[in-house]
Design an enzyme around this catalytic site. Structure first.
Site, mmCIF file in Angstrom:
data_model
loop_
_atom_site.group_PDB
_atom_site.id
_atom_site.type_symbol
_atom_site.label_atom_id
_atom_site.label_comp_id
_atom_site.label_asym_id
_atom_site.label_seq_id
_atom_site.Cartn_x
_atom_site.Cartn_y
_atom_site.Cartn_z
ATOM 1 N N CYS A 111 0.839 -1.209 0.000
ATOM 2 C CA CYS A 111 0.000 0.000 0.000
ATOM 3 C C CYS A 111 0.879 1.265 0.000
ATOM 4 O O CYS A 111 1.750 1.417 0.851
ATOM 5 C CB CYS A 111 -0.926 -0.010 1.222
ATOM 6 N N HIS A 179 4.164 -7.312 -7.149
ATOM 7 C CA HIS A 179 3.752 -6.247 -8.070
ATOM 8 C C HIS A 179 5.042 -5.524 -8.485
ATOM 9 O O HIS A 179 5.719 -4.941 -7.629
ATOM 10 C CB HIS A 179 2.770 -5.302 -7.339
ATOM 11 N N ASN A 210 2.193 -9.925 -10.734
ATOM 12 C CA ASN A 210 1.156 -8.888 -10.783
ATOM 13 C C ASN A 210 1.731 -7.603 -11.383
ATOM 14 O O ASN A 210 2.862 -7.235 -11.111
ATOM 15 C CB ASN A 210 0.636 -8.631 -9.355
ATOM 16 N N GLY A 211 0.892 -6.949 -12.205
ATOM 17 C CA GLY A 211 1.263 -5.651 -12.757
ATOM 18 C C GLY A 211 1.133 -5.632 -14.263
ATOM 19 O O GLY A 211 1.816 -6.383 -14.972
ATOM 20 N N ASP A 212 0.197 -4.787 -14.736
ATOM 21 C CA ASP A 212 0.035 -4.557 -16.176
ATOM 22 C C ASP A 212 -0.384 -5.785 -16.974
ATOM 23 O O ASP A 212 0.082 -5.986 -18.111
ATOM 24 C CB ASP A 212 1.320 -3.976 -16.783
ATOM 25 N N ARG A 235 -6.350 -3.817 -12.383
ATOM 26 C CA ARG A 235 -7.074 -2.909 -13.283
ATOM 27 C C ARG A 235 -7.568 -3.629 -14.546
ATOM 28 O O ARG A 235 -8.659 -3.347 -15.040
ATOM 29 C CB ARG A 235 -6.198 -1.704 -13.621
HETATM 30 C C1 LIG Z 1 -8.571 1.049 -7.115
HETATM 31 C C2 LIG Z 1 -7.465 0.180 -6.592
HETATM 32 C C3 LIG Z 1 -7.502 -0.262 -5.273
HETATM 33 C C4 LIG Z 1 -6.468 -1.095 -4.786
HETATM 34 N N1 LIG Z 1 -6.571 -1.584 -3.504
HETATM 35 C C5 LIG Z 1 -5.655 -2.511 -3.089
HETATM 36 C C6 LIG Z 1 -5.813 -3.176 -1.843
HETATM 37 O O1 LIG Z 1 -6.791 -2.974 -1.088
HETATM 38 N N2 LIG Z 1 -4.852 -4.078 -1.482
HETATM 39 C C7 LIG Z 1 -3.770 -4.368 -2.282
HETATM 40 O O2 LIG Z 1 -2.931 -5.203 -1.921
HETATM 41 N N3 LIG Z 1 -3.609 -3.747 -3.468
HETATM 42 C C8 LIG Z 1 -4.517 -2.851 -3.885
HETATM 43 N N4 LIG Z 1 -4.378 -2.293 -5.132
HETATM 44 C C9 LIG Z 1 -3.232 -2.689 -5.988
HETATM 45 C C10 LIG Z 1 -3.612 -3.833 -6.936
HETATM 46 O O3 LIG Z 1 -4.059 -4.984 -6.245
HETATM 47 C C11 LIG Z 1 -2.431 -4.229 -7.862
HETATM 48 O O4 LIG Z 1 -1.356 -4.675 -7.089
HETATM 49 C C12 LIG Z 1 -1.964 -3.070 -8.742
HETATM 50 O O5 LIG Z 1 -3.050 -2.324 -9.260
HETATM 51 C C13 LIG Z 1 -1.122 -3.570 -9.930
HETATM 52 O O6 LIG Z 1 -1.853 -4.492 -10.708
HETATM 53 P P1 LIG Z 1 -2.542 -4.087 -12.128
HETATM 54 O O7 LIG Z 1 -1.466 -3.524 -13.003
HETATM 55 O O8 LIG Z 1 -3.125 -5.392 -12.623
HETATM 56 O O9 LIG Z 1 -3.571 -3.037 -11.833
HETATM 57 C C14 LIG Z 1 -5.375 -1.452 -5.624
HETATM 58 C C15 LIG Z 1 -5.348 -0.984 -6.949
HETATM 59 C C16 LIG Z 1 -6.371 -0.199 -7.436
HETATM 60 C C17 LIG Z 1 -6.319 0.254 -8.882
#
Ligand SMILES: Cc1cc2nc3c(=O)[nH]c(=O)nc-3n(C[C@H](O)[C@H](O)[C@H](O)COP(=O)(O)O)c2cc1C
Length: 325
Positions: A111, A179, A210-212, A235
């Site tokens: 976070c 991530h 995780n990521g993108d 996302r």
């Molecule tokens: C709106 C939003 C809320 C998120 N809340 C959390 C959360 O509560 N706990 C957590 O570990 N990551 C949280 N994340 C991070 C995502 O789980 C993830 O690690 C990050 O978006 C990268 O992955 P992506 O590229 O697939 O989006 C949040 C991301 C977004 C966009």
């Protein structure tokens, strides 16, 4: 002495719907579970460990969802995420969650929130391994279910990355989601998957990348390029909540019309489930907009459509715009 809860092993190529604060609440997860059971696992967003006192049991249950709590197999599919720091009342809360027989706890070490980091929690623990080690050990010692951690590659840089992976292995974490960004990068740069590959080489426990990951092709690319055990999508899973289903069915392309139809199916189910809940219209509109934010990115005139969705003022207006697609 705690009896350990045995969960079935995590299958290779498992797909995880990521935790997202403000989005992955009970109704949202119920919608996903019902329409797209192809997601192997789903995560609750984080529950912050209090800095003093304890939450009542019903608050802890509400976090996974009262209905979902009753259903064993759903509990086994759900990561119960907590967010803590070495200053919080972690052991007390972990014991309370453990006494509910929650089978899987995930610790949020990514976070980026300034308030959380100022208090020594979330991603700031990635630059303070001296605090992280006893904290994670105290969680491990008091939780009998599966314990996982979700990390970024570091706070301002990645110098402690390899040590963090080793530390988490040593304290008995059973799965690590990586991530591929530092806290400082937020979302500014592309996720660096080479760190996921590095983690795979060092770790004895499965690594989830995780990521993108934005589409079904990216799932294969992530698995092949990094050697990770499974993939977590955030996302991209908002853009296409049906991504796991498409992937398992071998669907790698869709027309705009097919996408609109999937959006309608999703929101019809979401709305039907919401009708039984006591939610505020304002909250619902905000959440529906957050969910749909990425859905139309890639369609023709997507930016105009996205703006129209974001400008809707009421829940009926939002849903009728979706229905008109
Ligand atoms: C709106 C939003 C809320 C998120 N809340 C959390 C959360 O509560 N706990 C957590 O570990 N990551 C949280 N994340 C991070 C995502 O789980 C993830 O690690 C990050 O978006 C990268 O992955 P992506 O590229 O697939 O989006 C949040 C991301 C977004 C966009």
């Amino acid at each position: 002495m705690n009896m350990k809860i045995e969960l079935p092993p995590i299958p290779y190529g498992a797909l995880f719907f990521a935790p997202m604060e403000g989005i992955t609440d009970e109704t949202f997860r119920k919608t996903i579970l019902k329409l797209y059971p192809e997601w192997d696992y789903l995560a609750c967003d984080f529950l912050r460990v209090p800095s003093a006192g304890r939450y009542p049991v019903k608050h802890l249950v509400r976090h996974i969802g009262r209905d979902l709590y009753e259903i064993g197999w759903v509990k086994e599919k759900t990561l119960y995420q907590i967010l803590t720091s070495h200053r919080a009342f972690t052991v007390e809360m972990v014991k309370d969650v453990d006494s509910l027989d929650i089978p899987w706890m995930d610790v949020n070490l990514g976070c980026p929130s300034p308030t959380v980091c100022k208090n020594g929690g979330g991603s700031s623990l990635l630059r303070d391994l001296e605090s992280l080690a006893p904290l994670m050990k105290s969680i491990r010692d008091n939780f009998k279910g599966r314990l996982s951690a979700k990390i970024r590659i570091g706070y301002s840089d990645s110098v402690f990355f390899e040590d963090t992976i080793r530390l988490l292995n040593d304290v008995g974490v059973e799965l690590i989601t990586v991530h591929g960004r530092t806290r400082e990068q937020m979302y500014k740069e592309p996720a660096d998957w080479s760190f996921i590959k590095k983690a795979v080489q060092i770790s004895k426990v499965p690594i989830i990348g995780n990521g993108d990951v934005w589409n079904t092709e990216d799932i294969d690319r992530m698995l092949n390029e990094t050697g990770c055990h499974g993939v977590m999508v955030a996302r991209g899973a908002l853009k296409s909540p049906w991504m796991a289903q498409d992937y398992r069915r071998g669907i790698f392309k869709e027309t705009d019309q097919e996408r609109f139809q999937k959006m309608k199916n999703f929101f019809n189910e979401y709305r039907a489930l919401l009708e039984n809940e006591n939610v505020s219209m304002r909250g619902l509109l905000k959440q529906s907009k957050a969910i749909s934010k990425y859905m139309v990115n890639t369609v023709e005139n997507g930016e105009t459509l996205r703006r129209r969705l974001m400008l809707t003022q009421t829940v009926p207006e939002f849903f009728s715009l979706i229905e008109s697609l």
